[in-house]
Design an enzyme around this catalytic site. Structure first.
Site, short mmCIF file in Angstrom:
data_model
loop_
_atom_site.label_atom_id
_atom_site.label_comp_id
_atom_site.label_asym_id
_atom_site.label_seq_id
_atom_site.Cartn_x
_atom_site.Cartn_y
_atom_site.Cartn_z
N CYS A 258 0.84 -1.20 0.00
CA CYS A 258 0.00 0.00 0.00
C CYS A 258 0.88 1.25 0.00
O CYS A 258 1.79 1.38 0.82
CB CYS A 258 -0.89 -0.02 1.24
SG CYS A 258 -1.92 1.46 1.44
N CYS B 280 0.36 3.16 3.59
CA CYS B 280 0.81 2.65 4.89
C CYS B 280 1.88 1.56 4.81
O CYS B 280 2.43 1.17 5.83
CB CYS B 280 -0.38 2.13 5.69
SG CYS B 280 -1.08 0.58 5.08
N CYS C 143 -7.26 -1.21 1.39
CA CYS C 143 -6.22 -1.75 2.27
C CYS C 143 -6.85 -2.05 3.64
O CYS C 143 -7.53 -1.19 4.22
CB CYS C 143 -5.09 -0.74 2.42
SG CYS C 143 -3.82 -1.23 3.62
N CYS D 184 -5.15 0.52 6.45
CA CYS D 184 -5.42 1.96 6.50
C CYS D 184 -6.71 2.39 5.82
O CYS D 184 -7.11 3.54 5.92
CB CYS D 184 -4.24 2.73 5.91
SG CYS D 184 -4.07 2.58 4.11
N CYS E 206 -8.53 -5.43 -9.75
CA CYS E 206 -8.15 -4.36 -10.67
C CYS E 206 -7.68 -3.18 -9.82
O CYS E 206 -8.50 -2.52 -9.18
CB CYS E 206 -9.35 -4.01 -11.54
SG CYS E 206 -9.01 -2.79 -12.80
#
Length: 118
Positions: free
Chosen positions: A37, A40, A83, A86, A107
């Site tokens: 991510c 984070c 995510c 976060c 995607c």
């Protein structure tokens, strides 16, 4: 602690935007490693699950266990992926397209990701 995001990263990750198709740096990127991510650093996808779908965004047929959450999009028609650590917007998940034996396509916006080599 979260990474500082630029204006375009904020538009996509925080405000659930979408980058233009075929514009992201990871769409045609196939090195071995882990996608994390951008906000984070949470590990999201292994390069082993990445495949070329031709849709214009990076595609994965599986995620790292418990790395993402699925939720209904605001329009109620698609399933958004975020995510799990976060809550940053990653993209959408599609099932039943037949691209891989797992029949699932995550995607993902390139701008929502960073990459770490193995």
């Amino acid at each position: 602690m979260f990474n500082k995001l630029n204006t375009e990263e904020q538009r996509v990750i925080l405000h659930k935007g979408t980058e233009a198709p075929f514009s992201g740096k990871y769409e045609n990127f196939f090195e071995k490693g882990i996608y994390v991510c951008k906000q984070c650093g949470n590990e999201l996808y292994s390069s082993e699950s990445k495949f070329h779908s031709g849709c214009g965004w990076p595609s994965f047929d599986d995620c790292i266990q418990n790395a993402i959450k699925e939720q209904l999009d605001a329009d109620g028609r698609r399933v958004e992926i975020v995510c799990a650590k976060c809550g940053g917007h990653l993209g959408h998940i599609f099932k039943g397209e037949g691209f891989t034996p797992k029949n699932t396509r995550h995607c993902v916006n390139s701008i929502s990701l960073d990459f770490r080599k193995n």
